[in-house]
Design a protein around this motif. Structure first.
Motif, PDB file in Angstrom:
ATOM      1  N   LEU A  36      95.501  -8.753 -13.266  1.00 51.86           N
ATOM      2  CA  LEU A  36      94.420  -9.469 -14.078  1.00 51.86           C
ATOM      3  C   LEU A  36      93.135  -8.415 -14.329  1.00 51.86           C
ATOM      4  CD1 LEU A  36      94.721 -13.124 -13.062  1.00 51.86           C
ATOM      5  CD2 LEU A  36      94.881 -12.186 -15.206  1.00 51.86           C
ATOM      6  N   ASN A  37      92.990  -7.851 -12.785  1.00 54.17           N
ATOM      7  CA  ASN A  37      91.734  -7.137 -12.779  1.00 54.17           C
ATOM      8  C   ASN A  37      91.689  -5.821 -13.466  1.00 54.17           C
ATOM      9  OD1 ASN A  37      91.135  -8.962 -10.959  1.00 54.17           O
ATOM     10  ND2 ASN A  37      91.237  -7.715  -9.166  1.00 54.17           N
ATOM     11  N   ASP A  38      92.754  -5.290 -13.538  1.00 55.76           N
ATOM     12  CA  ASP A  38      93.226  -3.989 -14.541  1.00 55.76           C
ATOM     13  C   ASP A  38      92.980  -4.139 -15.921  1.00 55.76           C
ATOM     14  OD1 ASP A  38      93.184  -2.223 -12.251  1.00 55.76           O
ATOM     15  OD2 ASP A  38      95.196  -1.746 -12.748  1.00 55.76           O
ATOM     16  N   VAL A  39      93.388  -5.632 -16.224  1.00 57.02           N
ATOM     17  CA  VAL A  39      93.466  -5.719 -17.597  1.00 57.02           C
ATOM     18  C   VAL A  39      91.715  -6.144 -18.165  1.00 57.02           C
ATOM     19  CG1 VAL A  39      94.083  -7.791 -19.422  1.00 57.02           C
ATOM     20  CG2 VAL A  39      95.623  -6.859 -17.806  1.00 57.02           C
ATOM     21  N   GLY A  40      91.071  -6.790 -17.196  1.00 56.40           N
ATOM     22  CA  GLY A  40      89.758  -6.975 -17.358  1.00 56.40           C
ATOM     23  C   GLY A  40      88.989  -5.530 -17.639  1.00 56.40           C
ATOM     24  N   GLU A  41      89.189  -4.731 -16.732  1.00 56.41           N
ATOM     25  CA  GLU A  41      88.514  -3.626 -16.927  1.00 56.41           C
ATOM     26  C   GLU A  41      88.833  -2.852 -18.361  1.00 56.41           C
ATOM     27  OE1 GLU A  41      86.369  -2.021 -14.680  1.00 56.41           O
ATOM     28  OE2 GLU A  41      86.681  -2.970 -12.743  1.00 56.41           O
ATOM     29  N   VAL A  42      90.170  -2.800 -18.656  1.00 53.11           N
ATOM     30  CA  VAL A  42      90.514  -2.180 -19.776  1.00 53.11           C
ATOM     31  C   VAL A  42      90.104  -2.804 -20.955  1.00 53.11           C
ATOM     32  CG1 VAL A  42      92.380  -1.277 -21.022  1.00 53.11           C
ATOM     33  CG2 VAL A  42      92.440  -1.058 -18.449  1.00 53.11           C
ATOM     34  N   GLY A  89      88.433  -5.469  -7.713  1.00 54.31           N
ATOM     35  CA  GLY A  89      87.937  -6.222  -6.536  1.00 54.31           C
ATOM     36  C   GLY A  89      87.982  -7.632  -6.473  1.00 54.31           C
ATOM     37  N   HIS A  90      88.326  -8.227  -7.563  1.00 49.84           N
ATOM     38  CA  HIS A  90      88.319  -9.677  -7.444  1.00 49.84           C
ATOM     39  C   HIS A  90      89.521 -10.188  -6.809  1.00 49.84           C
ATOM     40  CE1 HIS A  90      85.490 -10.556 -11.170  1.00 49.84           C
ATOM     41  NE2 HIS A  90      84.896  -9.930 -10.467  1.00 49.84           N
ATOM     42  N   THR A  91      89.404 -11.378  -6.182  1.00 52.68           N
ATOM     43  CA  THR A  91      90.660 -11.963  -5.402  1.00 52.68           C
ATOM     44  C   THR A  91      90.961 -13.068  -6.145  1.00 52.68           C
ATOM     45  OG1 THR A  91      89.062 -13.196  -3.966  1.00 52.68           O
ATOM     46  CG2 THR A  91      89.437 -10.764  -3.440  1.00 52.68           C
ATOM     47  N   ASP A  92      91.920 -13.851  -5.308  1.00 58.71           N
ATOM     48  CA  ASP A  92      92.341 -15.218  -5.568  1.00 58.71           C
ATOM     49  C   ASP A  92      91.134 -16.312  -5.765  1.00 58.71           C
ATOM     50  OD1 ASP A  92      95.085 -14.503  -6.043  1.00 58.71           O
ATOM     51  OD2 ASP A  92      95.676 -15.206  -4.173  1.00 58.71           O
ATOM     52  N   ALA A  93      90.081 -15.989  -5.011  1.00 56.92           N
ATOM     53  CA  ALA A  93      88.882 -16.677  -5.165  1.00 56.92           C
ATOM     54  C   ALA A  93      88.171 -17.016  -6.422  1.00 56.92           C
ATOM     55  CB  ALA A  93      87.927 -16.435  -3.944  1.00 56.92           C
ATOM     56  N   ASP A  94      88.426 -15.696  -7.247  1.00 52.18           N
ATOM     57  CA  ASP A  94      87.907 -15.522  -8.590  1.00 52.18           C
ATOM     58  C   ASP A  94      88.911 -16.090  -9.608  1.00 52.18           C
ATOM     59  OD1 ASP A  94      85.411 -13.976  -7.543  1.00 52.18           O
ATOM     60  OD2 ASP A  94      87.056 -12.823  -6.892  1.00 52.18           O
TER      61      ASP A  94
END
Length: 265
Positions: free
Chosen positions: A167-173, A206-211
């Motif tokens: 999910l983090n990479d998708v958000g960045e791209v 850097g986001h985790t399951d808490a996000d």
């Protein structure tokens, strides 16, 4: 010694109404009876069968045409891969499944519009069987929910050897407002076709399951597909309004009506 028939077992156990009600709502092996210190033969054989189904679900490979062909035609669905290069490496190295490959990033950047309100990602996860069973019907329901709300719906794509952290990479791209990852859950000994929907508001490295937020157990004996689509859309609406996700956002099932509070779910 022969195994007692089902009628004899029911009579012998004589469960109360509350026990009967519980048995009707769970596939768990409770009040299964025993033969000496072990399971009855029938129970043991079903356990072995369910274990084999679970192993097969983990080991199978997602086939885009066979499993998601209708979505390929409707949404021009395409497939990319994480840094894991094989099923064995994916299982042994979870970290590699959390990162898109360079080729994947290039293809996603070229084929998907940036800045969508809702970006849908399909990950094989630990049960491609679940993806094949649930996703072809769920994606159109999610697209309809997005259209009803006037959202820009990003072009969906599939990720092979996928972990939730992708999910983090998708958000960045692509920088969408909300990313929804539909991913096969780790199979249990009662179901191998359970799907999860992970949601994140503007995910970043850097986001985790808490996000992130999760709607799990999407399958015939869990959360029905139509209910899952409504819950995803309602939760995404809250995320956009609050500009947050994870521990800062709580799902309010009461807002969805009594169906969402069914004990079967």
């Amino acid at each position: 010694m022969s195994e007692p028939d089902a009628d004899h077992v029911k009579s012998e156990l004589a469960p109360t109404d509350s026990v009967r009600l519980a048995l009707a709502r769970t596939p768990a092996r409770v009040l299964a009876g025993r033969a000496g210190p072990g399971y009855r033969t029938g129970t043991w054989l079903r356990l072995r069968e369910d274990h084999a189904i679970a192993r097969d679900a983990v080991r199978t490979e997602l086939d885009l045409t066979r499993d998601l062909g209708v979505l390929v035609e409707t949404y021009r669905l395409f497939e990319v891969c994480t840094l894991a290069s094989s099923k064995d490496e994916y299982l042994a190295r979870p970290d590699l499944g959390r990162k898109l490959s360079e080729a994947a990033i290039t293809q996603i950047s070229a084929e998907c519009p940036c800045g969508a309100d809702l970006q849908l990602v399909i990950g094989d996860g630990l049960s491609p069987t679940a993806v094949a069973a649930q996703v072809p019907s769920l994606v159109p329901l999610l697209a309809a929910e997005a259209e009803r709300r006037g959202w820009r719906f990003g072009r969906p794509f599939a990720v092979r050897y996928c972990r939730v952290g992708v999910l983090n990479d998708v958000g960045e791209v692509l920088d969408p407002a909300v990313v929804v990852l539909l991913i096969g859950e780790r199979p249990g000994l009662a179901t191998a076709d359970g799907l999860s929907a992970y949601l994140a508001y503007r995910p970043r490295v850097g986001h985790t399951d808490a996000d992130r937020n999760l709607i799990s157990n999407i399958h015939a004996n869990g959360v029905p597909l139509a209910e899952a689509a409504r819950r995803v859309a309602t939760l995404a609406t809250t995320m956009m309004r609050e500009q947050a996700s994870g521990v800062r956002v709580k799902e309010d099932l009461r807002a969805l009506g009594s169906d969402a509070l069914s004990p079967n779910q």
